[in-house]
Write an enzyme that holds these catalytic residues in place. Structure first.
Site, mmCIF file in Angstrom:
data_model
loop_
_atom_site.group_PDB
_atom_site.id
_atom_site.type_symbol
_atom_site.label_atom_id
_atom_site.label_comp_id
_atom_site.label_asym_id
_atom_site.label_seq_id
_atom_site.Cartn_x
_atom_site.Cartn_y
_atom_site.Cartn_z
ATOM 1 N N GLU A 63 -12.296 2.644 5.861
ATOM 2 C CA GLU A 63 -11.158 2.744 6.781
ATOM 3 C C GLU A 63 -11.015 4.208 7.202
ATOM 4 O OE1 GLU A 63 -6.569 1.124 7.231
ATOM 5 O OE2 GLU A 63 -7.115 2.405 5.547
ATOM 6 N N GLU A 75 0.830 -1.204 0.000
ATOM 7 C CA GLU A 75 0.000 0.000 0.000
ATOM 8 C C GLU A 75 0.865 1.255 0.000
ATOM 9 O OE1 GLU A 75 -3.475 1.935 2.859
ATOM 10 O OE2 GLU A 75 -1.946 0.645 3.732
#
Length: 245
Positions: A241, A146
């Site tokens: 998130e 990520e």
């Protein structure tokens, strides 16, 4: 169009012990959850695994994604994948994650790269990361990489292109985690990034920017980006998130 069916319990419910958060997710209507690594060390104990399994079962939700051990996040560490003196922790953690996968059916695992270390060359750290990723690829179902924001300027994976270069170095088998918040916070062309890397994207997370709160509280056109992903053929999961206000 894609919608979020997963919630990241670690950021969404910060006022609760982690083992209580699956029930909170179920009450909020989510059928599936994900976590940052919730355990103190790189290896989850039998008691910790039982507590996780019981919490998921009692809430009636599935665990679909789990970060690998990233060091002491509270102290500012952002992963250990590239740190030569911590290879044993990476690999012990991989075995623990594999056990969780076998018992709970989880498959997606975000791996934080690690910030640059003083006194160790960038090349040595990148070699360590590549070797560890190759090991993870053979040990757990789907390692993810990520791009992160909010890290030191020399953090090696801040853009999707940088993540893709790492993935290419190990010959594939690692997915790209597209977090729209991090991409926007790093001044990426989010739509262009999604178009360029959709074939690599194995998981998507959403939060608005600035603030990392609920979609609609900032400036990211999240609905448009999810519509684009649908048009491009992405059929994976989307996770909320974001931090509560």
């Amino acid at each position: 169009m894609l919608t979020a069916t997963v919630v990241n319990c670690s950021i969404r419910y910060p006022d609760r012990p982690w083992w209580e958060t699956p029930a909170a997710a179920a009450r909020d209507g989510y059928p599936a959850v994900e976590f940052w690594w919730p355990f103190a060390g790189p290896v989850a104990s039998d008691a910790e695994l039982r507590r996780l399994a019981d919490a998921l079962h009692d809430a009636g939700v599935r665990l679909v994604a789990l970060n690998t051990f990233g060091g002491d996040l509270a102290a500012g560490e952002r992963g250990i994948l590239s740190h030569p003196h911590r290879v044993s922790e990476v690999r012990e953690n991989a075995e623990s994650v594999a056990r969780i996968d076998r018992e709970l059916g989880c498959r997606l695992h975000n791996v934080l790269y690690g910030e640059r270390l003083d006194g160790v060359t960038g090349a040595a750290q990148d070699d360590t990361a590549a070797a560890n990723l190759a090991y993870l690829r053979e040990t757990i179902p789907v390692p993810l990489l990520e791009p992160l924001s909010g890290t030191r300027p020399d953090y090696p994976v801040r853009t999707a292109d940088q993540a893709a270069a790492v993935i290419d170095r190990v010959g594939g088998g690692v997915g790209l985690l597209a977090d729209l918040y991090h991409l926007a916070a790093n001044d990426q062309d989010v739509a262009g990034t999604l178009r360029a890397h959709v074939d690599r994207i194995a998981h998507v997370q959403i939060a608005d920017h600035p603030g990392r709160h609920r979609p609609g509280t900032g400036r990211i056109p999240i609905a448009a980006h999810l519509a684009l992903l649908t048009e491009l053929g992405y059929r994976g999961l989307v996770a909320d998130e974001y931090a509560p206000l």
